[in-house]
Design a protein around this motif. Structure first.
Motif, mmCIF file in Angstrom:
data_model
loop_
_atom_site.group_PDB
_atom_site.id
_atom_site.type_symbol
_atom_site.label_atom_id
_atom_site.label_comp_id
_atom_site.label_asym_id
_atom_site.label_seq_id
_atom_site.Cartn_x
_atom_site.Cartn_y
_atom_site.Cartn_z
ATOM 1 N N ALA A 142 -10.413 1.083 8.817
ATOM 2 C CA ALA A 142 -10.843 2.450 9.086
ATOM 3 C C ALA A 142 -9.791 3.457 8.631
ATOM 4 O O ALA A 142 -10.082 4.642 8.470
ATOM 5 C CB ALA A 142 -11.123 2.633 10.575
ATOM 6 N N LEU A 143 -8.565 2.981 8.411
ATOM 7 C CA LEU A 143 -7.471 3.844 7.974
ATOM 8 C C LEU A 143 -7.287 3.808 6.460
ATOM 9 O O LEU A 143 -6.939 4.805 5.836
ATOM 10 C CB LEU A 143 -6.165 3.425 8.651
ATOM 11 C CG LEU A 143 -6.152 3.469 10.182
ATOM 12 C CD1 LEU A 143 -4.841 2.905 10.711
ATOM 13 C CD2 LEU A 143 -6.354 4.901 10.671
ATOM 14 N N ALA A 144 -7.489 2.638 5.867
ATOM 15 C CA ALA A 144 -7.357 2.461 4.419
ATOM 16 C C ALA A 144 -8.305 1.357 3.992
ATOM 17 O O ALA A 144 -8.536 0.411 4.734
ATOM 18 C CB ALA A 144 -5.920 2.115 4.044
ATOM 19 N N ARG A 145 -8.823 1.470 2.764
ATOM 20 C CA ARG A 145 -9.791 0.482 2.290
ATOM 21 C C ARG A 145 -9.144 -0.854 1.941
ATOM 22 O O ARG A 145 -9.817 -1.879 1.901
ATOM 23 C CB ARG A 145 -10.550 1.020 1.065
ATOM 24 C CG ARG A 145 -11.271 2.329 1.304
ATOM 25 C CD ARG A 145 -12.316 2.607 0.244
ATOM 26 N NE ARG A 145 -11.840 2.602 -1.125
ATOM 27 C CZ ARG A 145 -11.267 3.639 -1.726
ATOM 28 N NH1 ARG A 145 -11.057 4.770 -1.053
ATOM 29 N NH2 ARG A 145 -10.898 3.568 -2.997
ATOM 30 N N ASN A 146 -7.837 -0.824 1.705
ATOM 31 C CA ASN A 146 -7.135 -2.049 1.284
ATOM 32 C C ASN A 146 -5.854 -2.250 2.092
ATOM 33 O O ASN A 146 -4.751 -2.323 1.519
ATOM 34 C CB ASN A 146 -6.810 -1.971 -0.208
ATOM 35 C CG ASN A 146 -8.034 -1.783 -1.068
ATOM 36 O OD1 ASN A 146 -8.765 -2.728 -1.339
ATOM 37 N ND2 ASN A 146 -8.269 -0.547 -1.493
ATOM 38 N N PRO A 147 -5.956 -2.371 3.414
ATOM 39 C CA PRO A 147 -4.736 -2.461 4.223
ATOM 40 C C PRO A 147 -3.919 -3.721 3.952
ATOM 41 O O PRO A 147 -2.695 -3.701 4.125
ATOM 42 C CB PRO A 147 -5.265 -2.432 5.660
ATOM 43 C CG PRO A 147 -6.670 -2.946 5.560
ATOM 44 C CD PRO A 147 -7.172 -2.419 4.245
ATOM 45 N N ILE A 148 -4.579 -4.806 3.532
ATOM 46 C CA ILE A 148 -3.814 -6.011 3.196
ATOM 47 C C ILE A 148 -2.897 -5.730 2.017
ATOM 48 O O ILE A 148 -1.709 -6.070 2.032
ATOM 49 C CB ILE A 148 -4.752 -7.194 2.886
ATOM 50 C CG1 ILE A 148 -5.582 -7.563 4.116
ATOM 51 C CG2 ILE A 148 -3.946 -8.405 2.410
ATOM 52 C CD1 ILE A 148 -6.651 -8.614 3.848
ATOM 53 N N PHE A 149 -3.431 -5.076 0.997
ATOM 54 C CA PHE A 149 -2.623 -4.764 -0.177
ATOM 55 C C PHE A 149 -1.544 -3.733 0.147
ATOM 56 O O PHE A 149 -0.433 -3.789 -0.393
ATOM 57 C CB PHE A 149 -3.510 -4.271 -1.317
ATOM 58 C CG PHE A 149 -4.306 -5.365 -1.975
ATOM 59 C CD1 PHE A 149 -3.777 -6.622 -2.156
ATOM 60 C CD2 PHE A 149 -5.593 -5.120 -2.424
ATOM 61 C CE1 PHE A 149 -4.496 -7.631 -2.778
ATOM 62 C CE2 PHE A 149 -6.330 -6.114 -3.048
ATOM 63 C CZ PHE A 149 -5.776 -7.378 -3.225
ATOM 64 N N THR A 150 -1.858 -2.780 1.026
ATOM 65 C CA THR A 150 -0.838 -1.827 1.455
ATOM 66 C C THR A 150 0.329 -2.559 2.101
ATOM 67 O O THR A 150 1.501 -2.279 1.819
ATOM 68 C CB THR A 150 -1.428 -0.820 2.461
ATOM 69 O OG1 THR A 150 -2.527 -0.131 1.860
ATOM 70 C CG2 THR A 150 -0.390 0.203 2.899
ATOM 71 N N ALA A 151 -0.007 -3.525 2.958
ATOM 72 C CA ALA A 151 1.030 -4.299 3.640
ATOM 73 C C ALA A 151 1.811 -5.165 2.657
ATOM 74 O O ALA A 151 3.034 -5.337 2.801
ATOM 75 C CB ALA A 151 0.390 -5.165 4.723
ATOM 76 N N MET A 152 1.132 -5.706 1.658
ATOM 77 C CA MET A 152 1.822 -6.514 0.656
ATOM 78 C C MET A 152 2.807 -5.678 -0.152
ATOM 79 O O MET A 152 3.921 -6.129 -0.455
ATOM 80 C CB MET A 152 0.796 -7.174 -0.267
ATOM 81 C CG MET A 152 -0.002 -8.286 0.389
ATOM 82 S SD MET A 152 -1.302 -8.957 -0.690
ATOM 83 C CE MET A 152 -0.315 -9.667 -2.012
ATOM 84 N N ILE A 153 2.408 -4.457 -0.504
ATOM 85 C CA ILE A 153 3.317 -3.564 -1.228
ATOM 86 C C ILE A 153 4.525 -3.228 -0.363
ATOM 87 O O ILE A 153 5.664 -3.206 -0.845
ATOM 88 C CB ILE A 153 2.582 -2.290 -1.675
ATOM 89 C CG1 ILE A 153 1.544 -2.617 -2.756
ATOM 90 C CG2 ILE A 153 3.569 -1.244 -2.196
ATOM 91 C CD1 ILE A 153 0.640 -1.459 -3.114
ATOM 92 N N ALA A 154 4.285 -2.978 0.922
ATOM 93 C CA ALA A 154 5.392 -2.685 1.835
ATOM 94 C C ALA A 154 6.346 -3.870 1.919
ATOM 95 O O ALA A 154 7.574 -3.702 1.897
ATOM 96 C CB ALA A 154 4.855 -2.340 3.218
ATOM 97 N N THR A 155 5.804 -5.072 2.000
ATOM 98 C CA THR A 155 6.642 -6.269 2.054
ATOM 99 C C THR A 155 7.486 -6.387 0.788
ATOM 100 O O THR A 155 8.704 -6.618 0.851
ATOM 101 C CB THR A 155 5.777 -7.537 2.207
ATOM 102 O OG1 THR A 155 4.962 -7.418 3.372
ATOM 103 C CG2 THR A 155 6.658 -8.775 2.344
ATOM 104 N N ALA A 156 6.849 -6.224 -0.363
ATOM 105 C CA ALA A 156 7.574 -6.317 -1.634
ATOM 106 C C ALA A 156 8.643 -5.238 -1.748
ATOM 107 O O ALA A 156 9.756 -5.494 -2.237
ATOM 108 C CB ALA A 156 6.593 -6.220 -2.798
ATOM 109 N N ALA A 157 8.316 -4.024 -1.292
ATOM 110 C CA ALA A 157 9.291 -2.934 -1.342
ATOM 111 C C ALA A 157 10.476 -3.216 -0.416
ATOM 112 O O ALA A 157 11.640 -2.962 -0.768
ATOM 113 C CB ALA A 157 8.620 -1.618 -0.960
ATOM 114 N N GLY A 158 10.185 -3.733 0.766
ATOM 115 C CA GLY A 158 11.251 -4.072 1.702
ATOM 116 C C GLY A 158 12.167 -5.151 1.164
ATOM 117 O O GLY A 158 13.402 -5.050 1.252
#
Length: 204
Positions: free
Chosen positions: A125-141
């Motif tokens: 409900a917040l983003a259409r691709n929250p899994i990918f958002t989280a994956m990008i955050a993981t990679a950035a971290g």
């Protein structure tokens, strides 16, 4: 820090891909993996190659740091590394939570003849691709934990693979499969972050 980054990466990969696949198989009898027999030159085939490269380079960043590859000077600060740990751990947790919220509809890849439920609740409900958002955050971290050239290249390849998967594969498939329901959803909810990347003319 390099050891911590490698451990986090390996745990994330094991949980997000290995454990999630096992859980899906135990619940449904289906691993959730799609995209076998892809046509040469197809978007999904290119995306698969990019994701494979991203996974390899993602692991290579911490390994290179352990082997002595120096960090980029401007990023080689304790504050950057510490922020990276927090972001990476949050990304791992968010990846698993978003995957779980998909329930039986969770898939890796797209099968054109398959129709699953359109998930729009929870983090979707917040983003259409929250899994990918989280994956990008993981990679950035992880890149911030060991900010060498290889780790930063891994981050760029990860983002490129995700963007291609979403724009060239998943969004066209979802529009074809769910029609107006997805068009309305995409017009209301951002692609990776709330409000950003809404498809105002989706399906029109």
């Amino acid at each position: 820090m390099a050891v911590a980054a490698l451990v986090i990466y390996l745990i994330w990969a094991a949980l997000a891909f290995g454990l999630r696949t096992f859980v899906q198989w135990r619940r449904t009898g289906d691993t959730g993996f799609r995209g076998g027999g892809l046509a040469k030159g197809s978007a999904q085939r290119w995306v698969r190659a990019l994701f494979s490269a991203a996974l390899l380079v993602g692991a290579a960043g911490p390994v290179a740091a352990l082997a002595g590859l120096p960090a980029i000077g401007v990023l080689d600060h304790l504050a950057v590394h510490t922020t990276g740990v927090v972001v990476a751990l949050a990304g791992v947790a968010a990846t698993l939570a978003a995957q779980a919220s998909m329930g039986d509809s969770w898939r890796i890849g797209v099968a054109e003849d398959e129709r699953t439920d359109l998930v729009t609740g929870g983090p979707f409900a917040l983003a259409r691709n929250p899994i990918f958002t989280a994956m990008i955050a993981t990679a950035a971290g992880l890149a911030a934990m060991v900010p060498n050239v290889i780790a930063l290249v891994g981050l760029v390849v990860t983002v490129a693979a995700i963007e291609m998967q979403v724009r060239a594969v998943e969004e066209p498939y979802l529009l074809r499969t769910h029609g107006a329901a997805y068009a309305d959803y995409a017009a209301r909810v951002g692609r990776f972050l709330p409000g950003l990347g809404r498809l105002h003319h989706a399906g029109r």
